[in-house]
Design a protein around this motif. Structure first.
Motif, mmCIF file in Angstrom:
data_model
loop_
_atom_site.group_PDB
_atom_site.id
_atom_site.type_symbol
_atom_site.label_atom_id
_atom_site.label_comp_id
_atom_site.label_asym_id
_atom_site.label_seq_id
_atom_site.Cartn_x
_atom_site.Cartn_y
_atom_site.Cartn_z
ATOM 1 N N ASN B 30 0.822 -1.201 0.000
ATOM 2 C CA ASN B 30 0.000 0.000 0.000
ATOM 3 C C ASN B 30 0.868 1.268 0.000
ATOM 4 N N LEU B 31 1.892 1.251 0.825
ATOM 5 C CA LEU B 31 2.784 2.411 0.925
ATOM 6 C C LEU B 31 3.573 2.589 -0.374
ATOM 7 N N TYR B 34 1.582 4.465 -2.879
ATOM 8 C CA TYR B 34 1.643 5.917 -2.683
ATOM 9 C C TYR B 34 2.932 6.473 -3.282
ATOM 10 N N GLU B 89 2.176 5.391 6.419
ATOM 11 C CA GLU B 89 1.041 4.874 5.643
ATOM 12 C C GLU B 89 -0.278 5.408 6.191
ATOM 13 N N GLU B 90 -0.428 5.403 7.509
ATOM 14 C CA GLU B 90 -1.669 5.907 8.123
ATOM 15 C C GLU B 90 -1.853 7.401 7.860
ATOM 16 N N LYS B 93 -3.010 7.792 4.250
ATOM 17 C CA LYS B 93 -4.423 7.384 4.099
ATOM 18 C C LYS B 93 -5.323 8.519 4.574
ATOM 19 N N SER B 94 -4.933 9.092 5.714
ATOM 20 C CA SER B 94 -5.724 10.166 6.304
ATOM 21 C C SER B 94 -5.718 11.402 5.398
ATOM 22 N N GLU B 95 -4.555 11.725 4.831
ATOM 23 C CA GLU B 95 -4.442 12.883 3.940
ATOM 24 C C GLU B 95 -5.208 12.649 2.642
ATOM 25 N N GLU B 96 -5.169 11.409 2.157
ATOM 26 C CA GLU B 96 -5.886 11.071 0.926
ATOM 27 C C GLU B 96 -7.380 11.302 1.131
ATOM 28 N N LYS B 97 -7.866 10.890 2.288
ATOM 29 C CA LYS B 97 -9.281 11.060 2.625
ATOM 30 C C LYS B 97 -9.618 12.554 2.749
ATOM 31 N N GLN B 102 -3.996 11.495 -4.452
ATOM 32 C CA GLN B 102 -3.171 10.303 -4.237
ATOM 33 C C GLN B 102 -1.700 10.579 -4.536
#
Lengths: 21, 229
Positions: B30-31, B34, B89-90, B93-97, B102
């Motif tokens: 996942n990372l 990104y 990674e977290e 994910k938070s910034e993407e939301k 992306q």
């Protein structure tokens, strides 16, 4: 659980802090 | 039941190591996704930086606590890297939301961001091991005749030649990104934060001064009221 005081607003995050906005 | 300080420390260490067992010592798929979405893929730079900083950290740790403790430095660094990848990674994910993007090209190619994040992860590891503690000034494993120095915060800033103000930027996001952090570790990071705000960020050469100058020049600062007669 902890009682850390969060200062960032909902519209703020790490991207703004590192001048990436 | 109440725990002795040693038992409490051992429990915290076990929890930290247990939590990080599932985290790899390499970026997750996942990372890596990104990283690949960036205009310039930062993967190689990230890995090279970790190799360099790993050697610096282990050697400096050994100098601080005793030459036979370089191996402990490597162990701390390995744990820190796992935590660094997991929190990164977290955060993404938070910034993407939050931002609905992306491509984090600027952030992920910012060396200061990576160094700050890694330093924070290592500070968490050392606080868990009791080596960075404001209560008792930390403790060192070393003995013998070698001069030992404390590895309590802000030691990590000197190791990585990192400005306190830059380290400060990652603290809140780090805590938000890792809900498994113990109350004591969060308290420790909060103390680091206060120390930075009260003193360290105002030291000569701090990037805070440049930021204040830019704000002033761009007219962002409010006009100061003249004193009343």
């Amino acid at each position: 659980s902890h009682d850390y005081h969060y200062g960032l607003e909902d519209h703020e995050g790490i991207s703004e802090l590192f001048d990436c906005d | 039941p109440p725990q002795t300080p040693i038992r409490a420390a051992m429990t915290s260490i076990q929890l930290l190591r247990g939590d990080l067992t599932s985290s790899g010592d390499q970026p997750s798929a996942n990372l890596l996704t990104y990283f690949k979405h960036c205009t310039v893929d930062p993967t190689q730079d990230v890995q090279k930086r970790l190799e360099t900083l790993g050697q610096v950290f282990s050697q400096t740790f050994g100098q601080a606590v005793g030459p036979h403790c370089v191996v402990y430095g490597r162990q701390r660094f390995a744990l820190g890297v796992r935590l660094y990848y997991r929190v990164m990674e977290e955060m993404l994910k938070s910034e993407e939301k939050r931002l609905s993007v992306q491509n984090f090209n600027k952030l992920l190619n910012d060396s200061t961001f990576h160094t700050s994040l890694l330093a924070c992860a290592l500070e968490v590891v050392m606080a868990t091991y009791g080596e960075s503690s404001f209560k008792n000034g930390g403790y060192n494993h070393g003995g013998g005749d070698s001069a030992e120095t404390n590895v309590c915060f802000p030691w990590i800033l000197n190791v990585f030649n990192l400005a306190a103000f830059d380290f400060y930027k990652v603290i809140e996001s780090f805590i938000k990104a890792d809900p498994t952090l113990s109350k004591d570790v969060v308290k420790h990071l909060e103390t680091c934060e206060n120390l930075i705000m009260e003193r360290l960020a105002w030291r000569t050469g701090s990037p805070l001064f440049e930021l204040l100058t830019q704000e002033h020049e761009s007219g962002g600062a409010e006009q100061v009221e003249t004193p009343a007669n």
